[in-house]
Design a protein around this motif. Sequence first.
Motif, PDB file in Angstrom:
ATOM      1  N   GLY A  13     -24.061   3.661  -6.774  1.00 58.30           N
ATOM      2  CA  GLY A  13     -25.036   4.227  -7.690  1.00 58.30           C
ATOM      3  C   GLY A  13     -25.269   3.376  -8.919  1.00 58.30           C
ATOM      4  O   GLY A  13     -25.652   3.864  -9.969  1.00 58.30           O
ATOM      5  N   GLN A  14     -25.023   2.082  -8.781  1.00 52.21           N
ATOM      6  CA  GLN A  14     -25.228   1.201  -9.923  1.00 52.21           C
ATOM      7  C   GLN A  14     -26.605   0.557  -9.864  1.00 52.21           C
ATOM      8  O   GLN A  14     -27.173   0.402  -8.788  1.00 52.21           O
ATOM      9  CB  GLN A  14     -24.164   0.099  -9.920  1.00 52.21           C
ATOM     10  CG  GLN A  14     -22.792   0.609 -10.245  1.00 52.21           C
ATOM     11  CD  GLN A  14     -21.824  -0.512 -10.529  1.00 52.21           C
ATOM     12  OE1 GLN A  14     -22.225  -1.598 -10.910  1.00 52.21           O
ATOM     13  NE2 GLN A  14     -20.557  -0.245 -10.332  1.00 52.21           N
ATOM     14  N   PRO A  15     -27.138   0.172 -11.024  1.00 50.69           N
ATOM     15  CA  PRO A  15     -28.429  -0.514 -11.026  1.00 50.69           C
ATOM     16  C   PRO A  15     -28.283  -1.882 -10.359  1.00 50.69           C
ATOM     17  O   PRO A  15     -27.192  -2.399 -10.243  1.00 50.69           O
ATOM     18  CB  PRO A  15     -28.747  -0.665 -12.506  1.00 50.69           C
ATOM     19  CG  PRO A  15     -27.422  -0.605 -13.192  1.00 50.69           C
ATOM     20  CD  PRO A  15     -26.590   0.332 -12.362  1.00 50.69           C
ATOM     21  N   GLY A  16     -29.386  -2.432  -9.934  1.00 55.91           N
ATOM     22  CA  GLY A  16     -29.320  -3.738  -9.315  1.00 55.91           C
ATOM     23  C   GLY A  16     -29.974  -3.772  -7.943  1.00 55.91           C
ATOM     24  O   GLY A  16     -30.118  -4.842  -7.347  1.00 55.91           O
ATOM     25  N   VAL A  17     -30.344  -2.586  -7.441  1.00 60.69           N
ATOM     26  CA  VAL A  17     -31.093  -2.527  -6.180  1.00 60.69           C
ATOM     27  C   VAL A  17     -32.244  -1.557  -6.348  1.00 60.69           C
ATOM     28  O   VAL A  17     -32.169  -0.622  -7.152  1.00 60.69           O
ATOM     29  CB  VAL A  17     -30.212  -2.053  -4.998  1.00 60.69           C
ATOM     30  CG1 VAL A  17     -29.272  -3.148  -4.539  1.00 60.69           C
ATOM     31  CG2 VAL A  17     -29.461  -0.807  -5.373  1.00 60.69           C
ATOM     32  N   SER A  18     -33.297  -1.778  -5.588  1.00 54.84           N
ATOM     33  CA  SER A  18     -34.434  -0.865  -5.660  1.00 54.84           C
ATOM     34  C   SER A  18     -34.081   0.435  -4.941  1.00 54.84           C
ATOM     35  O   SER A  18     -33.170   0.471  -4.123  1.00 54.84           O
ATOM     36  CB  SER A  18     -35.636  -1.506  -4.975  1.00 54.84           C
ATOM     37  OG  SER A  18     -35.389  -1.666  -3.605  1.00 54.84           O
ATOM     38  N   GLU A  19     -34.823   1.469  -5.270  1.00 56.77           N
ATOM     39  CA  GLU A  19     -34.558   2.764  -4.657  1.00 56.77           C
ATOM     40  C   GLU A  19     -34.730   2.714  -3.148  1.00 56.77           C
ATOM     41  O   GLU A  19     -34.002   3.364  -2.392  1.00 56.77           O
ATOM     42  CB  GLU A  19     -35.448   3.840  -5.268  1.00 56.77           C
ATOM     43  CG  GLU A  19     -34.921   4.374  -6.597  1.00 56.77           C
ATOM     44  CD  GLU A  19     -33.433   4.686  -6.586  1.00 56.77           C
ATOM     45  OE1 GLU A  19     -32.989   5.413  -5.676  1.00 56.77           O
ATOM     46  OE2 GLU A  19     -32.697   4.181  -7.457  1.00 56.77           O
ATOM     47  N   ALA A  20     -35.708   1.951  -2.707  1.00 54.48           N
ATOM     48  CA  ALA A  20     -35.974   1.855  -1.271  1.00 54.48           C
ATOM     49  C   ALA A  20     -34.778   1.233  -0.554  1.00 54.48           C
ATOM     50  O   ALA A  20     -34.292   1.749   0.456  1.00 54.48           O
ATOM     51  CB  ALA A  20     -37.221   1.008  -1.033  1.00 54.48           C
ATOM     52  N   THR A  21     -34.302   0.112  -1.101  1.00 49.28           N
ATOM     53  CA  THR A  21     -33.144  -0.560  -0.496  1.00 49.28           C
ATOM     54  C   THR A  21     -31.929   0.344  -0.527  1.00 49.28           C
ATOM     55  O   THR A  21     -31.185   0.454   0.445  1.00 49.28           O
ATOM     56  CB  THR A  21     -32.833  -1.849  -1.275  1.00 49.28           C
ATOM     57  OG1 THR A  21     -34.028  -2.592  -1.415  1.00 49.28           O
ATOM     58  CG2 THR A  21     -31.801  -2.677  -0.544  1.00 49.28           C
ATOM     59  N   ARG A  22     -31.734   1.017  -1.660  1.00 47.02           N
ATOM     60  CA  ARG A  22     -30.586   1.900  -1.805  1.00 47.02           C
ATOM     61  C   ARG A  22     -30.608   2.968  -0.721  1.00 47.02           C
ATOM     62  O   ARG A  22     -29.596   3.226  -0.052  1.00 47.02           O
ATOM     63  CB  ARG A  22     -30.599   2.558  -3.188  1.00 47.02           C
ATOM     64  CG  ARG A  22     -29.346   3.386  -3.489  1.00 47.02           C
ATOM     65  CD  ARG A  22     -29.497   4.178  -4.773  1.00 47.02           C
ATOM     66  NE  ARG A  22     -29.786   3.324  -5.928  1.00 47.02           N
ATOM     67  CZ  ARG A  22     -28.875   2.700  -6.643  1.00 47.02           C
ATOM     68  NH1 ARG A  22     -27.604   2.814  -6.301  1.00 47.02           N
ATOM     69  NH2 ARG A  22     -29.214   1.954  -7.663  1.00 47.02           N
ATOM     70  N   ALA A  23     -31.764   3.559  -0.529  1.00 49.81           N
ATOM     71  CA  ALA A  23     -31.879   4.624   0.470  1.00 49.81           C
ATOM     72  C   ALA A  23     -31.567   4.077   1.864  1.00 49.81           C
ATOM     73  O   ALA A  23     -30.846   4.704   2.651  1.00 49.81           O
ATOM     74  CB  ALA A  23     -33.288   5.214   0.437  1.00 49.81           C
ATOM     75  N   ARG A  24     -32.090   2.884   2.153  1.00 49.10           N
ATOM     76  CA  ARG A  24     -31.863   2.281   3.459  1.00 49.10           C
ATOM     77  C   ARG A  24     -30.369   2.048   3.670  1.00 49.10           C
ATOM     78  O   ARG A  24     -29.802   2.364   4.716  1.00 49.10           O
ATOM     79  CB  ARG A  24     -32.637   0.952   3.527  1.00 49.10           C
ATOM     80  CG  ARG A  24     -32.741   0.345   4.904  1.00 49.10           C
ATOM     81  CD  ARG A  24     -33.980  -0.561   5.002  1.00 49.10           C
ATOM     82  NE  ARG A  24     -34.123  -1.410   3.802  1.00 49.10           N
ATOM     83  CZ  ARG A  24     -33.611  -2.637   3.702  1.00 49.10           C
ATOM     84  NH1 ARG A  24     -32.960  -3.161   4.706  1.00 49.10           N
ATOM     85  NH2 ARG A  24     -33.784  -3.339   2.591  1.00 49.10           N
ATOM     86  N   ILE A  25     -29.724   1.500   2.641  1.00 47.85           N
ATOM     87  CA  ILE A  25     -28.295   1.194   2.736  1.00 47.85           C
ATOM     88  C   ILE A  25     -27.479   2.476   2.908  1.00 47.85           C
ATOM     89  O   ILE A  25     -26.577   2.551   3.744  1.00 47.85           O
ATOM     90  CB  ILE A  25     -27.836   0.422   1.485  1.00 47.85           C
ATOM     91  CG1 ILE A  25     -28.410  -0.994   1.536  1.00 47.85           C
ATOM     92  CG2 ILE A  25     -26.327   0.384   1.383  1.00 47.85           C
ATOM     93  CD1 ILE A  25     -28.191  -1.811   0.284  1.00 47.85           C
ATOM     94  N   LEU A  26     -27.820   3.483   2.114  1.00 52.81           N
ATOM     95  CA  LEU A  26     -27.083   4.743   2.225  1.00 52.81           C
ATOM     96  C   LEU A  26     -27.241   5.345   3.611  1.00 52.81           C
ATOM     97  O   LEU A  26     -26.295   5.891   4.180  1.00 52.81           O
ATOM     98  CB  LEU A  26     -27.577   5.735   1.161  1.00 52.81           C
ATOM     99  CG  LEU A  26     -27.122   5.435  -0.265  1.00 52.81           C
ATOM    100  CD1 LEU A  26     -27.766   6.395  -1.261  1.00 52.81           C
ATOM    101  CD2 LEU A  26     -25.602   5.534  -0.370  1.00 52.81           C
ATOM    102  N   ALA A  27     -28.451   5.227   4.158  1.00 48.96           N
ATOM    103  CA  ALA A  27     -28.690   5.788   5.487  1.00 48.96           C
ATOM    104  C   ALA A  27     -27.822   5.091   6.522  1.00 48.96           C
ATOM    105  O   ALA A  27     -27.179   5.734   7.366  1.00 48.96           O
ATOM    106  CB  ALA A  27     -30.175   5.636   5.844  1.00 48.96           C
ATOM    107  N   ILE A  28     -27.771   3.768   6.440  1.00 47.82           N
ATOM    108  CA  ILE A  28     -26.961   3.010   7.398  1.00 47.82           C
ATOM    109  C   ILE A  28     -25.479   3.357   7.238  1.00 47.82           C
ATOM    110  O   ILE A  28     -24.777   3.606   8.219  1.00 47.82           O
ATOM    111  CB  ILE A  28     -27.170   1.489   7.204  1.00 47.82           C
ATOM    112  CG1 ILE A  28     -28.610   1.121   7.545  1.00 47.82           C
ATOM    113  CG2 ILE A  28     -26.194   0.703   8.065  1.00 47.82           C
ATOM    114  CD1 ILE A  28     -28.973  -0.305   7.223  1.00 47.82           C
ATOM    115  N   ALA A  29     -25.038   3.404   5.973  1.00 43.95           N
ATOM    116  CA  ALA A  29     -23.633   3.712   5.705  1.00 43.95           C
ATOM    117  C   ALA A  29     -23.269   5.061   6.305  1.00 43.95           C
ATOM    118  O   ALA A  29     -22.221   5.235   6.934  1.00 43.95           O
ATOM    119  CB  ALA A  29     -23.369   3.719   4.202  1.00 43.95           C
ATOM    120  N   ASN A  30     -24.157   5.992   6.112  1.00 45.28           N
ATOM    121  CA  ASN A  30     -23.933   7.328   6.613  1.00 45.28           C
ATOM    122  C   ASN A  30     -23.905   7.354   8.137  1.00 45.28           C
ATOM    123  O   ASN A  30     -23.053   7.991   8.753  1.00 45.28           O
ATOM    124  CB  ASN A  30     -25.042   8.240   6.088  1.00 45.28           C
ATOM    125  CG  ASN A  30     -24.663   9.695   6.205  1.00 45.28           C
ATOM    126  OD1 ASN A  30     -23.508  10.042   5.946  1.00 45.28           O
ATOM    127  ND2 ASN A  30     -25.596  10.523   6.627  1.00 45.28           N
TER     128      ASN A  30
END
Lengths: 337, 337
Positions: A26-43
């Motif tokens: 949840g740190q700054p440094g990535v766009s919301e779109a990328t963050r969502a994609r990464i979280l989805a994969i992690a999940n």
Amino acid sequence: MRRPTIADIARQAGVSKGAVSYALNGQPGVSEATRARILAIANEIGWRPNIAARALNGARAHAVGLALCRPARFLGVEPFFMELISGIEAELSARSYALLLQVVGDHEAEMGVYRRWWGEGRVDGAILVDLHLDDPRVPQVEELGMPVVVLGHPSAAGSLVPVWADDSAAVRETVEYLVALGHRRIARVAGLPQLSHTAIRDRAFGDVCAGLGLDACPIVHTDYTGEEGARATRRLLSSPERPTAIVFDNDIMAVAGLSVAQEMRLDVPADLSVVAWDDSPLCQVVRPPLTVLTRDIPAYGAHAAQRLLALIDGVEARPLEDEAPRLTTRGSTAPPA
Amino acid sequence: MRRPTIADIARQAGVSKGAVSYALNGQPGVSEATRARILAIANEIGWRPNIAARALNGARAHAVGLALCRPARFLGVEPFFMELISGIEAELSARSYALLLQVVGDHEAEMGVYRRWWGEGRVDGAILVDLHLDDPRVPQVEELGMPVVVLGHPSAAGSLVPVWADDSAAVRETVEYLVALGHRRIARVAGLPQLSHTAIRDRAFGDVCAGLGLDACPIVHTDYTGEEGARATRRLLSSPERPTAIVFDNDIMAVAGLSVAQEMRLDVPADLSVVAWDDSPLCQVVRPPLTVLTRDIPAYGAHAAQRLLALIDGVEARPLEDEAPRLTTRGSTAPPA
DNA sequence: CCCCTCGGCTGAACCGGTCCAGTGACCCTC
DNA sequence: GAGGGTCACTGGACCGGTTCAGCCGAGGGG
């Protein structure tokens, strides 16, 4: 089947490990779109942070330790510890902290456990229980530099953060209640004399009895077991000036004392009033049900855990005086016959 | 004051990190002289291995988990868990393993805890207790791939390694003993019906009673609390065909039952014989002292821990049938009046 | 139109151990 | 005395995260 790592996520998402780390924390440094994609994969692949890797970066171990220093056969007897643990737990698990538990034989072994836990980076802090008079653990733990909360009176806690209850007030309330009922000869069957709270209760008992001008108010020390509780009761009830009320330091001794009284053909509460320290289901199933000093033990544990977590977070943790035990009257106390 | 690392030792000893690692782990690759020098330095500066760093190399976490899934107020009541824990502990600490403890509300939360512990690399395995009939945790844990030992009968353990005791034999011994004393109407106050060991005891009880041609042998299910034990006893003793003996599934219910009987002016053991499952100090302090089914609970826990450690070491862990509970007769059982 | 800023991301160092490949030095042997 | 083997040790990759410096491109201001 290897556990997935952030490198796996990074590969799938087509970004670097760093970006994944930012996204997952949840740190700054990535766009919301990328963050969502990464979280989805992690999940999706069921990723969990490896605490070892995290801990290696100087981060917290996310665990606290509790070493219990009573022989197993005593530990099982009293509901106190199990209730305390569940209270500590409730607080810890809300913050995703784990509880490391160890049963040790003596204080030296206990310090060894703390040294190991702390040295190995296994825990971020610990809770010290069953304080003794001039407890050697206090200076040793202070020297270790580990965050520690002490369950016990500030007078014995040194520079450590204490969480305690006013046992003196509870003793006073009890004795005054018994005196109000008409008792003049009150005895106390206490726990281990080297425990600091035993000493505190002993002194309060002596002071209150003296203050009220009572006759002999004997105190007998035991090891908290039913056998010693029974023996102490037998001795007290056999004395020429036998007490009309006995206050016990735990529930199992109170029940043992009750049995002894009934064995000696004394009626409880007519011939003898009985008060137990710490309520437990046990106190309510015997006849008559026991008058008790009630504490909210899980809350007590929870408060200690709160203070410890604050200490670990670097927040200044202030001492906490918890609620004093309250007297709950049941059938085992009455005016003397 | 930073914790010393092997790099510090290496610098002081004038060797490389690798050499220090070999020396400290008793591995070949360094001369005895160098090893001694390194050990001396490590000892002097108080070095401890950082488990996080070790764990990161695919090594063990050197911890096992135990999640208890009973409400706090029930947990405290029975000495069982505390004794079990101290038994597990004794085995673990001999091998420098830590015990992670968590109290959870339900099976779903419990599985969540296991998933987290395992996913984070916090534990190397776990011990599952209080097996249910068709326990959902068994297949879920199997899928997780975590080493697990189950405290319970193999019939409910799936492919997990079971450690259990022959409760059926204990039930048989008890009923046969009571029948030998002359009892014909025997009742059982049981624990939670969804627990697999309750079902096993229930069935054994029914079978033995039928086999001996006894009259109605009622079973009442409870939640293990004193209140429900008392209520069940009251109901049984109020029935027209009241039993002359009751076998309780734990100690607190047995004590509650004893109180109820005495309240109803029934003499124990003349009018009613009482047997408790699991000995505890409690059973010996009440009057009359209770006839009990004795288990060595710490040993039970220790055996489970042994099996788990074997499993973690990759050794094939075989199921273990522990000693069956033994009947210890005391004053609460006698021929019916 | 150019420069500056800043968001979004990369690459690499780092934490404290383990462990493997490699390097000398030394001894043994034919 | 050359070849081979062993011993004692070194250097560095690696585990799985965090974190920091730096880079690139887009957008805004002058």
